[in-house]
Design a protein around this motif. Structure first.
Motif, PDB file in Angstrom:
ATOM      1  N   ASP A 127       0.939  -1.135   0.084  1.00  0.00           N
ATOM      2  CA  ASP A 127      -0.015  -0.049   0.165  1.00  0.00           C
ATOM      3  C   ASP A 127       0.716   1.355  -0.068  1.00  0.00           C
ATOM      4  O   ASP A 127       0.224   2.525   0.002  1.00  0.00           O
ATOM      5  N   THR A 128       2.036   1.084  -0.075  1.00  0.00           N
ATOM      6  CA  THR A 128       3.066   2.376  -0.106  1.00  0.00           C
ATOM      7  C   THR A 128       3.138   3.026  -1.348  1.00  0.00           C
ATOM      8  O   THR A 128       3.345   2.408  -2.491  1.00  0.00           O
ATOM      9  N   ALA A 129       2.668   4.128  -1.515  1.00  0.00           N
ATOM     10  CA  ALA A 129       2.840   5.064  -2.925  1.00  0.00           C
ATOM     11  C   ALA A 129       4.136   5.023  -3.400  1.00  0.00           C
ATOM     12  O   ALA A 129       5.264   5.065  -2.794  1.00  0.00           O
ATOM     13  N   ASN A 130       4.178   4.751  -4.787  1.00  0.00           N
ATOM     14  CA  ASN A 130       5.261   4.530  -5.663  1.00  0.00           C
ATOM     15  C   ASN A 130       6.417   3.684  -5.219  1.00  0.00           C
ATOM     16  O   ASN A 130       7.673   3.653  -5.452  1.00  0.00           O
ATOM     17  N   PHE A 131       5.825   2.692  -4.404  1.00  0.00           N
ATOM     18  CA  PHE A 131       7.013   1.730  -4.312  1.00  0.00           C
ATOM     19  C   PHE A 131       7.004   0.340  -5.263  1.00  0.00           C
ATOM     20  O   PHE A 131       5.993   0.154  -5.980  1.00  0.00           O
ATOM     21  N   ARG A 132       7.954   0.170  -5.720  1.00  0.00           N
ATOM     22  CA  ARG A 132       8.431  -0.827  -6.899  1.00  0.00           C
ATOM     23  C   ARG A 132       8.761  -2.254  -6.246  1.00  0.00           C
ATOM     24  O   ARG A 132       9.674  -2.254  -5.451  1.00  0.00           O
ATOM     25  N   PRO A 133       8.065  -3.266  -6.469  1.00  0.00           N
ATOM     26  CA  PRO A 133       8.619  -4.516  -5.956  1.00  0.00           C
ATOM     27  C   PRO A 133       9.896  -4.831  -6.569  1.00  0.00           C
ATOM     28  O   PRO A 133      10.362  -4.835  -7.584  1.00  0.00           O
ATOM     29  N   LYS A 134      10.697  -5.669  -5.497  1.00  0.00           N
ATOM     30  CA  LYS A 134      11.925  -6.118  -5.724  1.00  0.00           C
ATOM     31  C   LYS A 134      12.155  -7.492  -5.738  1.00  0.00           C
ATOM     32  O   LYS A 134      11.197  -8.444  -5.315  1.00  0.00           O
ATOM     33  N   ASP A 135      13.164  -8.110  -6.349  1.00  0.00           N
ATOM     34  CA  ASP A 135      13.504  -9.749  -6.451  1.00  0.00           C
ATOM     35  C   ASP A 135      14.986  -9.742  -6.657  1.00  0.00           C
ATOM     36  O   ASP A 135      15.708  -8.720  -6.783  1.00  0.00           O
ATOM     37  N   LEU A 136      15.230 -10.923  -6.699  1.00  0.00           N
ATOM     38  CA  LEU A 136      16.746 -11.166  -6.709  1.00  0.00           C
ATOM     39  C   LEU A 136      16.950 -11.972  -8.249  1.00  0.00           C
ATOM     40  O   LEU A 136      16.257 -12.259  -8.783  1.00  0.00           O
ATOM     41  N   LYS A 137      18.265 -11.553  -8.703  1.00  0.00           N
ATOM     42  CA  LYS A 137      18.506 -12.134  -9.918  1.00  0.00           C
ATOM     43  C   LYS A 137      18.541 -13.737 -10.033  1.00  0.00           C
ATOM     44  O   LYS A 137      18.870 -14.286  -8.749  1.00  0.00           O
ATOM     45  N   PRO A 138      18.017 -14.405 -10.945  1.00  0.00           N
ATOM     46  CA  PRO A 138      18.292 -16.077 -10.874  1.00  0.00           C
ATOM     47  C   PRO A 138      19.343 -16.370 -10.331  1.00  0.00           C
ATOM     48  O   PRO A 138      20.639 -15.968 -10.452  1.00  0.00           O
ATOM     49  N   PHE A 139      19.461 -17.612  -9.366  1.00  0.00           N
ATOM     50  CA  PHE A 139      20.415 -18.304  -8.601  1.00  0.00           C
ATOM     51  C   PHE A 139      21.090 -18.957  -9.905  1.00  0.00           C
ATOM     52  O   PHE A 139      20.548 -19.723 -10.653  1.00  0.00           O
ATOM     53  N   SER A 140      22.434 -18.759  -9.436  1.00  0.00           N
ATOM     54  CA  SER A 140      23.257 -19.858 -10.302  1.00  0.00           C
ATOM     55  C   SER A 140      24.356 -20.470  -9.604  1.00  0.00           C
ATOM     56  O   SER A 140      24.742 -19.596  -8.602  1.00  0.00           O
ATOM     57  N   PHE A 141      24.983 -21.599  -9.839  1.00  0.00           N
ATOM     58  CA  PHE A 141      25.830 -22.333  -9.019  1.00  0.00           C
ATOM     59  C   PHE A 141      27.302 -21.578  -9.635  1.00  0.00           C
ATOM     60  O   PHE A 141      27.471 -21.758 -10.818  1.00  0.00           O
ATOM     61  N   HIS A 142      28.214 -21.500  -8.603  1.00  0.00           N
ATOM     62  CA  HIS A 142      29.495 -20.795  -9.265  1.00  0.00           C
ATOM     63  C   HIS A 142      30.581 -21.840  -8.362  1.00  0.00           C
ATOM     64  O   HIS A 142      30.537 -22.364  -7.347  1.00  0.00           O
ATOM     65  N   VAL A 143      31.526 -22.213  -8.911  1.00  0.00           N
ATOM     66  CA  VAL A 143      32.607 -23.084  -8.296  1.00  0.00           C
ATOM     67  C   VAL A 143      33.514 -22.149  -7.620  1.00  0.00           C
ATOM     68  O   VAL A 143      34.068 -21.020  -8.084  1.00  0.00           O
ATOM     69  N   GLN A 144      33.829 -22.719  -6.362  1.00  0.00           N
ATOM     70  CA  GLN A 144      34.654 -21.691  -5.345  1.00  0.00           C
ATOM     71  C   GLN A 144      36.376 -21.768  -6.011  1.00  0.00           C
ATOM     72  O   GLN A 144      36.465 -23.075  -6.141  1.00  0.00           O
ATOM     73  N   GLU A 145      36.950 -20.798  -5.913  1.00  0.00           N
ATOM     74  CA  GLU A 145      38.547 -21.076  -6.108  1.00  0.00           C
ATOM     75  C   GLU A 145      39.082 -20.773  -4.962  1.00  0.00           C
ATOM     76  O   GLU A 145      38.795 -19.675  -4.283  1.00  0.00           O
ATOM     77  N   ARG A 146      39.956 -21.723  -4.769  1.00  0.00           N
ATOM     78  CA  ARG A 146      40.774 -21.675  -3.463  1.00  0.00           C
ATOM     79  C   ARG A 146      42.369 -21.147  -4.020  1.00  0.00           C
ATOM     80  O   ARG A 146      42.921 -21.881  -4.539  1.00  0.00           O
TER      81      ARG A 146
END
Length: 137
Positions: A34-53
Motif C-alpha cells: 500500500d506504499t505509494a510509488n513502491f516498486r517490488p524487488k526480487d533477486l537475479k536468478p540463482f546460479s551455481f559458481h565454483v569456489q576458487e581456492r
C-alpha cells in the motif's frame, strides 16, 4: 570433516541462502503493497559458481565431450545476491507496482524450492552417514 569443503554442500548452502533472502524480499514487497510509488524487488536468478581456492581452480576438468563445463566465479554461499527491481504486471494509480497475487505465487515457488533443497541436503547427509558406518551395522 567440514561439510563446507564438499562442493555439493557448499552449493546447497548457497541455494538456501539465496532462497531465504528472496523470501525476505517478497515479504517486504507484500508489506509495502500500500506504499505509494513502491516498486517490488526480487533477486537475479540463482546460479551455481565454483569456489576458487588460493588461485587454483577446484572445478572438475572437462575430460569427456558429455561433461558440462562449470562457470568460475565467486562461491555459491555468497551473502550478497544482486537485487533487481521486478515490476509486477500492474501499477496502481498511486504508483505502487505490487500485485499481491503475483507475490504470493513467487513466495509459494520460493518455499517449494527451499523445501526441495532442504530435502536434498538431508538425503545427502543420510548417504554420508551410511557411507561412514562400519560394515554389517
Amino acid at each position: 570433516m567440514d561439510l563446507s569443503q564438499i562442493p555439493l554442500f557448499a552449493m546447497l548452502r548457497g541455494r538456501l541462502g539465496y532462497l531465504s533472502e528472496r523470501q525476505q524480499l517478497i515479504a517486504q514487497n507484500v508489506a509495502n503493497s500500500d506504499t505509494a510509488n513502491f516498486r517490488p524487488k526480487d533477486l537475479k536468478p540463482f546460479s551455481f559458481h565454483v569456489q576458487e581456492r588460493s588461485g587454483a581452480s577446484s572445478a572438475a576438468a572437462v575430460t569427456q565431450p558429455g561433461h558440462i563445463p562449470l562457470q568460475h566465479g565467486s562461491a555459491g554461499g555468497s551473502a550478497a545476491f544482486q537485487q533487481i527491481t521486478a515490476p509486477d504486471s500492474e501499477t496502481r494509480l498511486n504508483g505502487n507496482g505490487v500485485v499481491l497475487e503475483e507475490q504470493m505465487m513467487k513466495m509459494s515457488e520460493s518455499r517449494m524450492n527451499y523445501d526441495a533443497a532442504i530435502s536434498f541436503y538431508q538425503k545427502s547427509l543420510g548417504i554420508l552417514r551410511m557411507a561412514t558406518r562400519a560394515p554389517g551395522r
